[in-house]
Every structure is written in structure tokens, then in C-alpha cells.
Design a protein around this motif. Structure first.
Motif, short mmCIF file in Angstrom:
data_model
loop_
_atom_site.label_atom_id
_atom_site.label_comp_id
_atom_site.label_asym_id
_atom_site.label_seq_id
_atom_site.Cartn_x
_atom_site.Cartn_y
_atom_site.Cartn_z
N LEU A 65 22.33 52.26 -4.48
CA LEU A 65 22.92 51.06 -3.86
C LEU A 65 23.06 51.25 -2.36
O LEU A 65 22.63 50.39 -1.58
CB LEU A 65 24.28 50.77 -4.48
N GLY A 108 19.69 51.31 -0.47
CA GLY A 108 19.10 49.99 -0.30
C GLY A 108 19.90 49.10 0.63
O GLY A 108 19.36 48.48 1.53
N PHE A 136 18.80 47.29 4.17
CA PHE A 136 18.80 45.83 4.17
C PHE A 136 19.67 45.28 5.30
O PHE A 136 19.25 44.43 6.09
CB PHE A 136 19.29 45.33 2.81
N TYR A 183 18.37 46.09 8.86
CA TYR A 183 17.29 45.20 9.28
C TYR A 183 17.84 43.83 9.65
O TYR A 183 17.42 43.20 10.62
CB TYR A 183 16.26 45.08 8.16
N LYS A 235 14.13 48.80 10.78
CA LYS A 235 14.39 49.39 9.47
C LYS A 235 14.62 50.89 9.54
O LYS A 235 15.01 51.51 8.56
CB LYS A 235 13.21 49.13 8.54
N PHE A 288 23.95 37.33 -1.02
CA PHE A 288 23.47 38.07 0.16
C PHE A 288 22.56 37.18 1.00
O PHE A 288 22.67 37.13 2.23
CB PHE A 288 22.71 39.32 -0.27
N ALA A 297 14.61 41.90 4.59
CA ALA A 297 14.18 43.22 4.11
C ALA A 297 14.13 43.25 2.58
O ALA A 297 15.12 42.91 1.93
CB ALA A 297 15.14 44.29 4.63
N PRO A 298 12.99 43.63 1.99
CA PRO A 298 12.88 43.65 0.53
C PRO A 298 13.77 44.70 -0.13
O PRO A 298 13.89 44.71 -1.35
CB PRO A 298 11.40 43.95 0.29
N GLU A 299 14.40 45.57 0.67
CA GLU A 299 15.28 46.59 0.10
C GLU A 299 16.45 45.98 -0.68
O GLU A 299 17.13 46.66 -1.44
CB GLU A 299 15.83 47.52 1.19
N ILE A 300 16.67 44.67 -0.48
CA ILE A 300 17.73 44.00 -1.24
C ILE A 300 17.55 44.23 -2.73
O ILE A 300 18.52 44.32 -3.48
CB ILE A 300 17.73 42.47 -0.92
N VAL A 310 16.67 46.86 -4.23
CA VAL A 310 17.27 48.14 -4.64
C VAL A 310 18.75 47.93 -4.95
O VAL A 310 19.29 48.50 -5.91
CB VAL A 310 17.09 49.20 -3.53
N VAL A 311 19.39 47.08 -4.15
CA VAL A 311 20.80 46.78 -4.39
C VAL A 311 20.95 46.10 -5.76
O VAL A 311 21.81 46.48 -6.56
CB VAL A 311 21.35 45.86 -3.27
#
Lengths: 304, 349
Positions: free
Chosen positions: A100, A103, A107, A110, A116, B27, B312-315, B317-318
């Protein structure tokens, strides 16, 4: 070899050990009640992130530090709630929290800075360094011990305080009794859930200090996944120290020496990939030594 | 009874995904200029063009295999989460065999993939033997092996196998005899069939063979397994080796099909995504197939959203970690489960 006699080297040992001191305390406080906090890594990362961001928004590093600690404590509350109330497996819950924060920090980074990789574009504020009066004038020791970040001194004082708390105070004894024999603890009126909740939250607070040091003392920016295993290394160092914060801190120093040696070796043109491996290899070696000694002491009642 | 429990499991899944998506939407409300548009893109993106659809299927290949690797160790209650490092080292092994082995058609590819599996299991050997010999925590040691794998492989690739004529930091290109073929114009990774077949095979192994039964008994109750004559230490050791081989093979397939050289300068993250794949599938190899497809869908959806909207596509992962927490929350809906069990018990009396 001359590097080891150089006060600069020992100064940097203490510097790189600081986040590990906090990490060891976080690991100790959670493990004495039998709820080892695997999420230390993620809590540190979260605190490192919010520390820099809030610190630079408020233009004050102390506000940043507070924000960092609050963020890691929230993570600890989430873990405690899920583990103790909703019965999520402690290890899986910790791993989930690590994912968590890995990520969420990228996120948000950014979204806030448009970058990033790191928060270098933000003007960040650093927790100030402190010169110790009197001590700084002693030849070798002064150079090693004085002029550190304020958080380093907080870390060292905390090690002694927590050691006292765990060993001598009623609270510490209660926490340990929950870890060693929960049934016995219940029988004398100690709430196991309450003690575990408390120990996870305390663990989160100290992980927060460690993370904040990384981005507001060790360096002056946040970089993605900047904790790079320090949370797990702390858990290994704490395992070395058993229930003593002092021995745990010595374990942390050992890792600090490995890391500082790595940095020194890099200046001798040894590739950084090789030197970067040192603390991780050392962790495995320590793990073996710890596991072997534990097996020997339990050999009579060995099962399976 | 079984149906009620299945229904509860399904409800849990729906609630979990619902909550995770809701949090994702919240988000986006704060971050995106047009949150609804972005969210729509996230949910439907992989279905919009054929290229994107294949991209999604290709992404599922390594996820399926790491999910498979992790599901079998989790079945035996071993928390070896070193799939990331095993995949990386397996990919390195594939590179060595692809570049150095004799270039005999077909055989070369087989040797390369076997080499990948071998290197993966070699990497799993360390935490496995430490666990078997001294009961050292496989969680910490496997994580440390991830970092060591990363630094060691980068050092070796960048210093001894680097293609200096290529613009980026990559290895020499594999000879054609070591290529795993891709299908159609949009390059569908034929490793997908390997991954699906392997999932079914491992599922069969786990639920239909003696060894698989032993794995499940060790996971359910180690002491019981020990006293009923299972060599628990052996089971725990070999399950980790097998898991490492699958993770290593995943790295080999990814390189031989998609890149045809060693291209990674950072850990690709498939090993960590495998954790959620395994947990969503409840460590059942058969369910790993839809579970990996689901996670790959979210991943690619987030990537497409990222490419078009700059979020950011890392969302994702959350969202994944929230799903892990909710899915494994035993007490969630636990009351209903208990009621169903109690009701059944009354009936049989």
C-alpha cells in the motif's frame, strides 16, 4: 584499513544506523506482545513521504516530522484493527501495508510534483543538526558523536528509554507477559487485545521517526521506495537483540557498519551493485546465527 | 452447506472489489480533472481495442505464474515471498542459456526455459534450506534474497552481457532458436497457454496426488501432519523449490517471448503482484487463472488511464493492497459463516 580509524567513518556509521535504531525499537515494541509488525518498512516509507511533503508545504521540518509520524501511526491503527478485530493474518496484513505505501507514495508523489522518481523539485526542509557542547571538543569522539541530526540523538535516547520501559516498568512487564503467555496475562486481568493494540501503535510511531529521518535528515528529498529494506533489516537486528533494546541497537550498529563499509568500498572503485548487497547478505547471516542459537536452546523440547 | 459457504465467499469477493473500487474512485475525485471519464477508462480500457486486449492477456502470463508459485507455498503456510527475486534470477538464467547454449531448433528454447526454472529454484533454495535446517524465518530471508538477486543480476548483466551497440542498458539479443513465439499482429504471448496448463497441472498435483495432500495437511495443521507420519520438513523444503522453479520459469517466458533480451533495470514487480493473485484465488491453483486475469485487467486498465489522463497507474497497487486486507479479514462476514455452519450442525443432529 585506515578508513576504520577515521572518525568520518564512525560518524557515518551512526548516521546510517539512525533509521535502524528507530526500526529496531519499532520491531521490539511490536514483537514483545507477540505481534511482529511486518509493516515497519511501509510505515517508514509513508512517514518519509508525508514528512517531506507536509514539511515543505508548512515550511517547517518539525511539522513535517509530526505529519510523518501521524501517517505511520494511522497505518499501524489500520494494521491493528484488521489483525485484532477483523482477524486478518498478521504477516499478510503487514505485507499488504508495505505494498500500500509503496503504491500510494508514488501515486501521490506524481499527483503533487509530477515526478515519479523523487521529490527533488520541492524545496524541502531538514531537521537541523545539533552540536553537542563540551563533547564536540574531545578529539576523536567529538567528531564521531557531535554534529548529528537531532533525530539521531532522539534515537539514541529512545533506545535507553524503551529499554527501561520494556524491562522495568509495569507497562513493559504487562506487554511482555502478553507475548510470553497470553492466558496467564488474562488470568491477572490484563487485556490482551488492548496491549497488542498499544504495542502496534507504539511500533508505528517509532517507525514514523525512522522514516522521517530518511527523507528529512539522511537526505533532503523523498525517493520512491527509499526505505529499501531497512524495515526488514530492523526486524532482523531486533531478533539479534531479543527483548533488549540495547542489544538490538548493537545489532543495528552492525548493519550500519556494513552499510558504511559499502559506501567506503565504493570509493575504492568496487561496483556499487556489489557493495549494496552487503547489508542484505549480513541480514541472512545474522538470521542464521540467531536461528541456530535459538534451536540449540530449545533442543530439548524440539518438535517437528 | 457447501453452497452457502461458496455464496459467502463470493459475497466477500464482491464486497471487497466494491470497496476497493470505491476507494479508487474517491482518490480520482481528488486528483483527476474528469474523475468519471478517468474511472470509465480504467474499467473498460482493456476491452476497447484488440491491441489493448492482448496487452491485458500478456500481462496476465507472469502474474498467473507468480500467483501459482506463491499459492503453493501459501498452501503449506510458508511465507516465502521471494517470487520477485526468483523471477529475476530465473530471467537471468534464461539469458545465460539463450546466449550460451547450442542453437538447436526447439531444443534450445526448452533448455533456456528449463534453465530459467533451474535458476529460479536455485534462488528459492537459500530460504528453503535455512528454514529446513535452522527454522530461520523464510519471510525475512526470502525478502533479502530479492534485493540480493536484483543487485547481483544487474551487476552481471551490465558488466558481462551488455550489448554496447544497443541504445539502452540491455543484454545481447537472444538467437532466434531461443524465442518463444508470439501470435498475431499484436503479439499475443504464447506463454499464456503454458501458464494455464501449468495452473491446471499444479492444481491436479495439489488436490489429486499424495504429495499435494501432504502439502495441504502441513498447511492446515503441521503438528497433525508430523504425528501422522508426514516428513513436514521435506514437504516445506520441496514446496519452496517447486515454487521457485515456477517463478523462475515466469521470468524465462517473459524474456523469451516478449523482449528477447534481458531488459530490466529495476525489479518488474510481478512477484509482489503474485501475492494478491494467490490470495484472491484463496491459494487454489485453478482459481489462480481467473484471479491473474482479474489483476492483469486492473493493471492494464490503470495503465491505459495513466497514458490518457496523466494519473499515475500505481493507484492500482493501493487498490490491490486494500483487497488483500479485506479478503483475508476472516471476521468479515464471519458471523454469517458461523450461522450457516451452526444451522447445518443442528440439521444433522
Amino acid at each position: 584499513m585506515s578508513d576504520f580509524l577515521n572518525p568520518q567513518f564512525w560518524y557515518s556509521v551512526i548516521r546510517v544506523s539512525t533509521p535502524l535504531f528507530f526500526g529496531v525499537i519499532a520491531a521490539l515494541l511490536s514483537s514483545i506482545t507477540g505481534t511482529i509488525n511486518i509493516g515497519i518498512e511501509g510505515m517508514m516509507l509513508m512517514s518519509a513521504f508525508w514528512g517531506t511533503i507536509v514539511g515543505s508545504l508548512a515550511q517547517n521540518p518539525w511539522v513535517g516530522l509530526l505529519a510523518g509520524i501521524v501517517s505511520s501511526t494511522i497505518m499501524a491503527v489500520i494494521l491493528a484493527y484488521f489483525h485484532l478485530k477483523l482477524k486478518t493474518d498478521l504477516v499478510i496484513g503487514g505485507v499488504a501495508l508495505n505494498l500500500l505505501s509503496s503504491g500510494l507514495t508514488v501515486f501521490m508523489l506524481y499527483a503533487i510534483t509530477g515526478d515519479k522518481g523523487s521529490s527533488a523539485s520541492l524545496k524541502s526542509f531538514i531537521i537541523p543538526r545539533v552540536d553537542l557542547p563540551l563533547l564536540k571538543d574531545i578529539p576523536f569522539i567529538g567528531k564521531v558523536l557531535s554534529g548529528h541530526n537531532a533525530l539521531t540523538y532522539i534515537a539514541i535516547v529512545s533506545v535507553f528509554l524503551i529499554n527501561y520501559l520494556v524491562k522495568k516498568t509495569p507497562l513493559g512487564i504487562r506487554m511482555r507477559s502478553v507475548g510470553q503467555n497470553p492466558d496467564a496475562a488474562v488470568s491477572v486481568g490484563i487485556s490482551v487485545t488492548k496491549m497488542k493494540f498499544l504495542s502496534l501503535i507504539l511500533s508505528g510511531i517509532f517507525a514514523g521517526f525512522g522514516g522521517a529521518f530518511l527523507s528529512m535528515g539522511y537526505v533532503s528529498w523523498f525517493a520512491r521506495d527509499m526505505t529499501s529494506g531497512r524495515g526488514f533489516i530492523s526486524i532482523a537486528a531486533q531478533a539479534l537483540g531479543g527483548s533488549s533494546a540495547l542489544f538490538g541497537a548493537f545489532g543495528a550498529l552492525l548493519f550500519g557498519i556494513a552499510e558504511a563499509t559499502g559506501i567506503t568500498l565504493q570509493s575504492l572503485r568496487i561496483p556499487s551493485e556489489i557493495t549494496n548487497m552487503l547489508p542484505f547478505i549480513l541480514t541472512i547471516v545474522v538470521l542464521i546465527i540467531y536461528a541456530r542459537s535459538r534451536i540449540r536452546s530449545h533442543s530439548r523440547i524440539q518438535e517437528q | 452447506m457447501k453452497r452457502t459457504l461458496l455464496l459467502l465467499e463470493f459475497t466477500r469477493f464482491v464486497i471487497t472489489v466494491g470497496i476497493a473500487l470505491l476507494i479508487g474512485y474517491i482518490f480520482l475525485l481528488f486528483i483527476a480533472d474528469e474523475p468519471t471519464e478517468a474511472f470509465k477508462l480504467f474499467l473498460t480500457g482493456p476491452m476497447t481495442t484488440q491491441r489493448r486486449f492482448f496487452e491485458f492477456l500478456n500481462n496476465a502470463v507472469p502474474l498467473m505464474m507468480t500467483g501459482l508459485a506463491l499459492s503453493i507455498v501459501f498452501q503449506s503456510k510458508v511465507f516465502n515471498i521471494g517470487a520477485e527475486g526468483q523471477l529475476f534470477f530465473g530471467a537471468f538464467g534464461a539469458m545465460i542459456f539463450a546466449l550460451k547454449a547450442p542453437q538447436i531448433p526447439w531444443l534450445h528454447l526448452v533448455i533456456t526455459l528449463v534453465g530459467a526454472a533451474l535458476f529460479g529454484s536455485l534462488w528459492a533454495f537459500v530460504p528453503a534450506i535455512l528454514k529446513a535446517k535452522w527454522k530461520a524465518s523464510e519471510l525475512v530471508s526470502s525478502l533479502m534474497m530479492n534485493y540480493i538477486s536484483y543487485f547481483l543480476v544487474l551487476f552481471l548483466v551490465n558488466n558481462y552481457f551488455r550489448d554496447k551497440t544497443a541504445g539502452a542498458l540491455v543484454s545481447y539479443r537472444f538467437p532466434q532458436s531461443a524465442w518463444l513465439s508470439t501470435l498475431s499482429r499484436y503479439r499475443l504471448n504464447s506463454g499464456l497457454f503454458v501458464a494455464v496448463a501449468l495452473s491446471v497441472l499444479v492444481g491436479w498435483l495439489l488436490y489429486r496426488t499424495k504429495w499435494g495432500y501432504q502439502i495441504r495437511v502441513v498447511g492446515a495443521n503441521k503438528k497433525f501432519g508430523y504425528y501422522s507420519g508426514i516428513k513436514t520438513i521435506n514437504v516445506i523444503f520441496w514446496v519452496q523449490i517447486l515454487s521457485g522453479a515456477i517463478a523462475g520459469l515466469a521470468g524465462g517466458i517473459e524474456l523469451t517471448a516478449m523482449y528477447r533480451r534481458f531488459v530490466w533495470q529495476s525489479l518488474p514487480g510481478y512477484g509482489f503482484d503474485g501475492i494478491i493473485v494467490a490470495i484472491l484465488a484463496r491459494n487454489n491453483p485453478f482459481l489462480v487463472i481467473p484471479s491473474a486475469l482479474f489483476i492483469a485487467y486492473l493493471r492494464i486498465g490503470a495503465n491505459i488511464m495513466g497514458r490518457t489522463t496523466g494519473i499515475a497507474p500505481e493507484i492500482v497497487v493501493v487498490l490491490q493492497s486494500i483487497m488483500i486486507l479485506l479478503i483475508t479479514a476472516e471476521a468479515l462476514l464471519g458471523r454469517f459463516k458461523q450461522k450457516a455452519v451452526a444451522k447445518e450442525a443442528m440439521k444433522s443432529e
